[in-house]
Scaffold this active site. Sequence first.
Site, PDB file in Angstrom:
ATOM      1  N   HIS A 122       4.540   8.097 -10.689  1.00 57.31           N
ATOM      2  CA  HIS A 122       3.516   9.120 -10.434  1.00 57.31           C
ATOM      3  C   HIS A 122       3.664  10.171 -11.530  1.00 57.31           C
ATOM      4  CE1 HIS A 122       1.765  12.598  -8.271  1.00 57.31           C
ATOM      5  NE2 HIS A 122       1.200  11.746  -7.452  1.00 57.31           N
ATOM      6  N   GLN A 203       6.914   8.779  -1.072  1.00 57.11           N
ATOM      7  CA  GLN A 203       6.266   7.790  -0.199  1.00 57.11           C
ATOM      8  C   GLN A 203       7.255   7.089   0.735  1.00 57.11           C
ATOM      9  OE1 GLN A 203       3.100   7.579   0.135  1.00 57.11           O
ATOM     10  NE2 GLN A 203       2.445   8.675  -1.704  1.00 57.11           N
ATOM     11  N   LYS A 226       3.685  14.752   3.566  1.00 59.85           N
ATOM     12  CA  LYS A 226       3.458  13.304   3.678  1.00 59.85           C
ATOM     13  C   LYS A 226       4.223  12.716   4.863  1.00 59.85           C
ATOM     14  CE  LYS A 226       2.868  12.673  -1.312  1.00 59.85           C
ATOM     15  NZ  LYS A 226       1.451  12.470  -1.550  1.00 59.85           N
ATOM     16  N   CYS A 364      -2.855   9.435  -9.748  1.00 57.45           N
ATOM     17  CA  CYS A 364      -1.815  10.127 -10.543  1.00 57.45           C
ATOM     18  C   CYS A 364      -0.850   9.133 -11.170  1.00 57.45           C
ATOM     19  CB  CYS A 364      -1.057  11.160  -9.716  1.00 57.45           C
ATOM     20  SG  CYS A 364      -2.066  12.534  -9.206  1.00 57.45           S
TER      21      CYS A 364
END
Length: 407
Positions: A122, A203, A226, A364
């Site tokens: 990213h 993530q 997240k 991204c």
Amino acid sequence: MIDWAALRQDFPILDQQVHGKPLVYLDNAATSQKPRVVIDALTRYYERDNANVHRGIHELSNRATSGFEAARARVAQFLHAGSADEIIFTRGTTEGINLVAATWGPKNLKAGDVILLTELEHHSNLVPWQMLAQRTGAKIAYLPVTGDEGTLDLSRLDALLTPQVKLFSMVHISNSMGTVNPVAELCAKARKHGIVTLVDGAQSAGHLPVDVQAIGCDFFAFSGHKICGPTGIGALYGRQELLQAMPPYQGGGEMILSVGYDQTEFKPAPHRFEAGTPDISGPIGLHAAMDYLDAIGRENIWRHDQELAGYASEKLAALNGIRVFGPKQNRAGLISFLLKDVHAHDVVTLADQAGVALRGGHHCTQPLMHKLGVESTARASFYFYNTPAEVDRLADVLREIQKFFAA
Ligand SMILES: Cc1ncc(COP(=O)(O)O)c(C=O)c1O
């Protein structure tokens, strides 16, 4: 047995119609939704306990400080760090990585040194290192990906671990491919060469059990928003020994032991890295989010993610004229794809009209998109409150979009 559908009721936002259709929220890799317990923790803090931390000796300040520091200890437990002193509150993954690049970086890198990254990164785990390379004269090398499967070519790793490499920073789960990188293996190899490691856990932290000691990384960064927590808060884990040797990130109040007109003595880590009044409600909301996730069990969330991603892969692969990205095995809970002759933005716009929230763009990860020869992809990303029925809805909507463009 977990009643996944019942958990949806904890999320007030999911119960709504968008453009006259029931909302199907499949943009969880961008940000997750917030359960009622997190919203309530934030409200309770502002209604009862709001005060500045580490300063006052009045009751409210004590409550705010103990809530703030209890959240730090909870993050340490969440990541299985050795101590709360290894946890720095940040605005999120991006700031955590920038903190390491700005403090550890200039002290430890010189011209000719190498920062090793992967081609999956990213921009958050790319741009700070490019800036640091420019500042220090260091170079950047990349562990390549193999193509549409988005897996790393591990056969190239040994040759890349040269004596010049000082840092290896890698994404745990790719936000655009769904690849799960073998971070423990990568860190172990790096450690043998005395290379410092950073894992981008944006993530992964809220999707599978994370144990930074078992991974063996030196730094691990993640974002609260997240993992069902508020926006604007995240945390950086850093191994004690490294943090204590790093200079401060920003200067100001809260991070000092004593200040004179000519010089300042800094606090030890982690407070040395937290100048000024911090986000206080953020850690308190994050604490509630971590409790909520761990009550479900991240191993259960991970199983659910993988089942849903497997089901989505099958459903999408059954469509004609679709290019699906990401690994066939061991895929995280997201799936990137392109419909033949339809721009990803058109897919997302038309899906939105049907109540389905997707993401389209380069996610991204522009260099990775270029490597794969595409500008963008459409992406569906899942969390534990998503259901197989929502995946069916996604597949139906994609079929309708294909028909629309074929006509
Ligand atoms: C893999 C990865 N790294 C870093 C980030 C940056 O996270 P944040 O914007 O919360 O700092 C993201 C956000 O999408 C991400 O997916």
